[in-house]
Scaffold this active site. Structure first.
Site, PDB file in Angstrom:
ATOM      1  N   PHE A   1       0.852  -1.195   0.000  1.00 50.06           N
ATOM      2  CA  PHE A   1       0.000   0.000   0.000  1.00 50.06           C
ATOM      3  C   PHE A   1       0.881   1.237   0.000  1.00 50.06           C
ATOM      4  O   PHE A   1       1.759   1.383   0.846  1.00 50.06           O
ATOM      5  CB  PHE A   1      -0.935   0.041   1.218  1.00 50.06           C
ATOM      6  CG  PHE A   1      -1.852   1.238   1.185  1.00 50.06           C
ATOM      7  CD1 PHE A   1      -2.990   1.233   0.392  1.00 50.06           C
ATOM      8  CD2 PHE A   1      -1.552   2.383   1.916  1.00 50.06           C
ATOM      9  CE1 PHE A   1      -3.826   2.348   0.324  1.00 50.06           C
ATOM     10  CE2 PHE A   1      -2.378   3.504   1.850  1.00 50.06           C
ATOM     11  CZ  PHE A   1      -3.516   3.483   1.063  1.00 50.06           C
TER      12      PHE A   1
ATOM     13  N   ASP B   1       9.222   2.694   1.692  1.00 48.91           N
ATOM     14  CA  ASP B   1       8.036   3.407   2.177  1.00 48.91           C
ATOM     15  C   ASP B   1       7.942   3.150   3.676  1.00 48.91           C
ATOM     16  O   ASP B   1       7.482   2.099   4.115  1.00 48.91           O
ATOM     17  CB  ASP B   1       6.790   2.899   1.432  1.00 48.91           C
ATOM     18  CG  ASP B   1       5.516   3.597   1.902  1.00 48.91           C
ATOM     19  OD1 ASP B   1       5.539   4.238   2.975  1.00 48.91           O
ATOM     20  OD2 ASP B   1       4.492   3.490   1.202  1.00 48.91           O
TER      21      ASP B   1
ATOM     22  N   LYS C   1       2.702   9.688   8.367  1.00 50.77           N
ATOM     23  CA  LYS C   1       1.899   9.337   9.552  1.00 50.77           C
ATOM     24  C   LYS C   1       2.367   9.942  10.887  1.00 50.77           C
ATOM     25  O   LYS C   1       1.814  10.927  11.328  1.00 50.77           O
ATOM     26  CB  LYS C   1       1.745   7.828   9.633  1.00 50.77           C
ATOM     27  CG  LYS C   1       0.848   7.307   8.491  1.00 50.77           C
ATOM     28  CD  LYS C   1       0.279   5.955   8.750  1.00 50.77           C
ATOM     29  CE  LYS C   1      -0.901   5.663   7.849  1.00 50.77           C
ATOM     30  NZ  LYS C   1      -0.588   4.978   6.596  1.00 50.77           N
TER      31      LYS C   1
HETATM   32  C1  LIG Z   1      -0.855   5.296   5.218  1.00 51.29           C
HETATM   33  C2  LIG Z   1       0.177   4.883   4.235  1.00 51.29           C
HETATM   34  C3  LIG Z   1       0.385   5.625   3.055  1.00 51.29           C
HETATM   35  C4  LIG Z   1      -0.501   6.770   2.651  1.00 51.29           C
HETATM   36  O1  LIG Z   1      -0.395   7.868   3.511  1.00 51.29           O
HETATM   37  P1  LIG Z   1      -1.470   9.063   3.399  1.00 51.29           P
HETATM   38  O2  LIG Z   1      -0.945  10.062   4.379  1.00 51.29           O
HETATM   39  O3  LIG Z   1      -2.788   8.493   3.772  1.00 51.29           O
HETATM   40  O4  LIG Z   1      -1.440   9.544   2.010  1.00 51.29           O
HETATM   41  C5  LIG Z   1       1.415   5.236   2.220  1.00 51.29           C
HETATM   42  N1  LIG Z   1       2.192   4.179   2.517  1.00 51.29           N
HETATM   43  C6  LIG Z   1       2.032   3.453   3.643  1.00 51.29           C
HETATM   44  C7  LIG Z   1       2.941   2.309   3.919  1.00 51.29           C
HETATM   45  C8  LIG Z   1       1.006   3.768   4.528  1.00 51.29           C
HETATM   46  O5  LIG Z   1       0.820   3.028   5.623  1.00 51.29           O
END
Ligand SMILES: *Cc1c(COP(=O)(O)O)cnc(C)c1O
Length: 390
Positions: free
Chosen positions: A128, A213, A242
């Protein structure tokens, strides 16, 4: 009640008014133990005094200027983040998706500089990376993509935790790998301890960028400030969001070496990115994480919570595994279990279910021992009584 809000979320019927540490209170005054932290955002818990003080003071001084000018707190935060990570520089934005968009643009630019006209990025199944067009195209989940075709091209997908599958790729257009150190939305999937090292070695050999990420894994969550720090490697690029501002929106894309030279004047930007308010919050977060050794706390507490769950749920016919990396905890059931979220809510406990059958716990790193015990006792009891009814 929500009829003027686009129904993009199937929201639970509760509205929170106030928080303190790991506790939240709803508009009826009912108290909840928060084992989700706004999905790995409030790593310091709610209304942390250091963040409150920093944000309040900054709000009274200067909220926003512009990236047309120097921003002192942004420079300071970049100094802190690069010193802590081994990276060379940072681009600030406002969310995880934007941070990953930055990484994707950076990788494409790197490809063009290398003489590759149609650069492609290797991404993983069940990953994700966000909800913007490029990041949903990178995401390995059909549900996230469905209805938004045509997708952005230039992504090649392989299974997660499979370095051989990466090694087998022969596509000459690949310029980078984008991967989560632990898959969060994908179900708290923890790769083999050598996986990232293997990817690092492949990237070195093939002149690809290793881009991590760390939007969910970063900021102490997995037991070190950044997850890769437990794997003895350095990425070329990594992204944060986050928990970086403990709830004040801020994202970051960090880079080193050649990757740090790709995005030059006029090539990328953000109106809000790295404004004084967000940077004041992030600086307070970093300081607090460090002073209270919260990454180490996450490591120790995560191990103890996982162990307690294993003991409590031993022999339960529906629970197949308890996984954890620091305070990223996944309890794997052998069938969809989304209804547990509502049952826990009724009992004053906030949890999450992801990938249909994984109970995901992301409690704040400041969780006290007695709160951890309460979480285990309460949730284990819900799992036992519920699954036994079926
Ligand atoms: C939550 C998340 C995102 C997206 O972040 P947003 O601030 O909602 O755009 C991207 N990558 C990972 C691994 C995430 O957990």
């Amino acid at each position: 009640m929500n009829n003027h809000i686009m129904p993009t979320y199937a929201r639970l019927p509760v509205c929170f008014e106030r928080g303190e540490g790991a506790w939240l209170w709803d508009t009826d005054g009912k108290r909840y133990l928060d084992a989700l932290s706004g999905i790995a955002v409030c790593n310091l818990g709610h209304a942390h005094p250091a963040v409150t003080a920093a944000v309040s003071a900054q709000a009274g001084k200067l909220v926003h200027s512009s990236n047309l000018y120097r921003v002192g707190l942004q420079e300071h935060l970049a100094d802190e983040l690069t010193a802590a990570s081994g990276m060379d520089n940072v681009f600030f934005c406002n969310s995880g998706a934007e941070a990953n968009e930055t990484a994707i643009k950076l990788a494409r630019k790197y490809g063009h500089v290398m003489g590759i006209e149609k650069p492609a990025i290797l991404v993983m199944e069940s990953s994700f990376h966000g909800r913007t067009l490029a990041t949903l195209s990178a995401t390995g989940n059909r549900k996230v993509q469905d209805g938004f075709e045509p997708l952005v091209s230039g992504f090649v997908r392989v299974p997660y935790n499979d370095a051989d599958a990466v090694e087998a790729i022969r596509d000459p257009n690949i310029v980078a790998i984008l991967v989560e150190p632990v898959q969060g939305e994908g179900g708290v999937r923890i790769p083999d301890s050598t996986y990232l090292q293997q990817l690092r070695e492949i990237c070195d050999r093939r002149h690809w960028l290793l881009m991590l990420d760390e939007v969910q894994t970063g900021m102490g969550r997995t037991g070190s400030l950044f997850a890769y720090q437990q794997m003895d490697i350095l990425p070329d690029v990594f992204t944060l969001a986050k928990a970086l501002g403990n709830g004040v929106p801020i994202g970051a894309c960090l880079a080193r070496g050649k990757a740090a030279e790709m995005l030059t004047a006029g090539k990328h930007g953000s109106t809000f990115g790295g404004n004084p308010l967000a940077c004041a919050a992030a600086l307070a977060v970093l300081k607090t994480l460090r002073e209270n050794r919260l990454a180490a706390r996450a490591k120790k507490l995560g191990a103890s919570i996982a162990e307690q769950f294993r003991a409590e749920l031993k022999g339960n016919p529906y629970v197949t595994e308890v996984r954890h990396k620091g305070l990223m905890i996944g309890i794997q059931l052998d069938k969809p279990c989304g209804e547990l979220v509502g049952l826990a809510l009724e009992q004053g406990l906030l949890i999450n279910v992801t990938a249909e059958s994984t109970i995901r716990l992301l409690p704040p790193l400041i969780l006290a021992d007695d709160q951890a015990n309460l979480l285990v006792t309460q949730l284990a009891s819900i799992i036992k009584t519920h699954t036994l009814q079926k």
